[in-house]
Design an enzyme around this catalytic site. Structure first.
Site, PDB file in Angstrom:
ATOM      1  N   GLY A  46       4.314   5.997  -1.809  1.00 17.93           N
ATOM      2  CA  GLY A  46       3.458   6.254  -2.953  1.00 17.93           C
ATOM      3  C   GLY A  46       2.030   5.863  -2.626  1.00 17.93           C
ATOM      4  N   GLN A  51      -6.589   3.438  -4.313  1.00 16.04           N
ATOM      5  CA  GLN A  51      -6.445   2.892  -2.965  1.00 16.04           C
ATOM      6  C   GLN A  51      -7.297   3.617  -1.929  1.00 16.04           C
ATOM      7  OE1 GLN A  51      -1.939   3.108  -3.307  1.00 16.04           O
ATOM      8  NE2 GLN A  51      -2.169   1.323  -1.984  1.00 16.04           N
ATOM      9  N   CYS A  96       2.971  -2.996  -0.296  1.00 12.78           N
ATOM     10  CA  CYS A  96       1.875  -2.131  -0.718  1.00 12.78           C
ATOM     11  C   CYS A  96       1.012  -1.793   0.495  1.00 12.78           C
ATOM     12  CB  CYS A  96       1.031  -2.870  -1.765  1.00 12.78           C
ATOM     13  SG  CYS A  96      -0.382  -1.925  -2.338  1.00 12.78           S
ATOM     14  N   LEU A  97       0.604  -0.539   0.601  1.00 15.79           N
ATOM     15  CA  LEU A  97      -0.238  -0.119   1.727  1.00 15.79           C
ATOM     16  C   LEU A  97      -1.579  -0.849   1.727  1.00 15.79           C
ATOM     17  CD1 LEU A  97       0.418   3.741   1.667  1.00 15.79           C
ATOM     18  CD2 LEU A  97       1.275   2.101   3.352  1.00 15.79           C
ATOM     19  N   HIS A 138       4.435   0.704  -9.967  1.00 18.81           N
ATOM     20  CA  HIS A 138       3.527   0.140  -8.965  1.00 18.81           C
ATOM     21  C   HIS A 138       2.244   0.987  -8.881  1.00 18.81           C
ATOM     22  CE1 HIS A 138       2.887  -1.834  -4.868  1.00 18.81           C
ATOM     23  NE2 HIS A 138       2.041  -0.812  -4.817  1.00 18.81           N
ATOM     24  N   GLU A 139       2.404   2.321  -8.870  1.00 17.42           N
ATOM     25  CA  GLU A 139       1.228   3.203  -8.762  1.00 17.42           C
ATOM     26  C   GLU A 139       0.389   3.179 -10.044  1.00 17.42           C
ATOM     27  OE1 GLU A 139       0.594   3.893  -5.863  1.00 17.42           O
ATOM     28  OE2 GLU A 139       2.586   3.660  -5.026  1.00 17.42           O
ATOM     29  N   HIS A 142      -1.818   0.301  -9.944  1.00 14.76           N
ATOM     30  CA  HIS A 142      -3.020   0.560  -9.135  1.00 14.76           C
ATOM     31  C   HIS A 142      -4.087   1.272  -9.965  1.00 14.76           C
ATOM     32  CE1 HIS A 142      -2.179  -0.734  -5.083  1.00 14.76           C
ATOM     33  NE2 HIS A 142      -1.053  -0.040  -4.984  1.00 14.76           N
TER      34      HIS A 142
HETATM   35 NI    NI Z   1       0.472  -0.225  -3.578  1.00  8.61          NI
END
Ligand code: NI
Length: 175
Positions: A46, A51, A96-97, A138-139, A142
């Protein structure tokens, strides 16, 4: 299409609350295709627009269900997503990225119903459970300027923040 840089904690932009998309034009379609390419390049399941430095309420997800993972099979784009119903709790070790190398167990809603728009501006409703429900929450976090570490208790958050800081310092000394 282009692969974009993914912002890493503690980049202050990650605290940005994304603005709702009102124009479903070529710019948005380009943002979405770049985000999809970036997500796959980074091997994420995702990615939220926040981000990659865009303050738009857009997220892309490709969450595997079961063993037969096929890239693109579960690909979804969520624009202006809104949880309209939820039930139950589920705990999962999230990563998380934007915080590479770190994970924490986070509590989320187990099942949810979501309203969103697709890339053409068509509204739709969907139900999600398990890992997909977790990833969607989670997204959406963000898009509201929140990271998974913001969901931890202050004590746990301070500990992980210290560890991340140490890791970043160590990386700065690498050649
Ligand atoms: Ni994330």
């Amino acid at each position: 299409m282009a692969i974009l840089d993914i912002l890493k904690y503690p980049d202050p932009f990650l605290k940005t609350k994304g603005r709702p998309v009102s124009k479903f034009n070529e710019d948005i379609r380009k943002l979405i295709s770049d985000m999809i390419e970036t997500m796959y390049f980074a091997r994420g399941i995702g990615l939220a627009a926040t981000q990659i430095g865009a303050d738009k309420r857009v997220a892309v997800l490709d969450v595997p269900n079961g063993e037969n993972y096929q890239r693109g099979k579960n690909l979804i784009t969520l624009i202006n997503p809104e949880v309209v119903y939820h039930e139950g709790d589920i705990k999962y070790e999230e990563g998380c990225l934007s915080i590479p190398g770190f994970t924490s167990e986070i509590k989320r809603f187990a099942n949810l119903t979501l309203k969103a728009f697709d890339k053409d501006g068509k509204d739709f409703e969907m139900k999600a459970g398990g890992l997909l429900a977790i990833a969607i929450q989670h997204e959406i976090d963000h898009l509201n300027g929140l990271l998974f570490i913001d969901r931890l208790s202050k004590l746990k958050r301070d500990i992980i923040k210290r560890k991340i800081k140490k890791a970043i310092e160590k990386e700065k000394r690498m050649l």
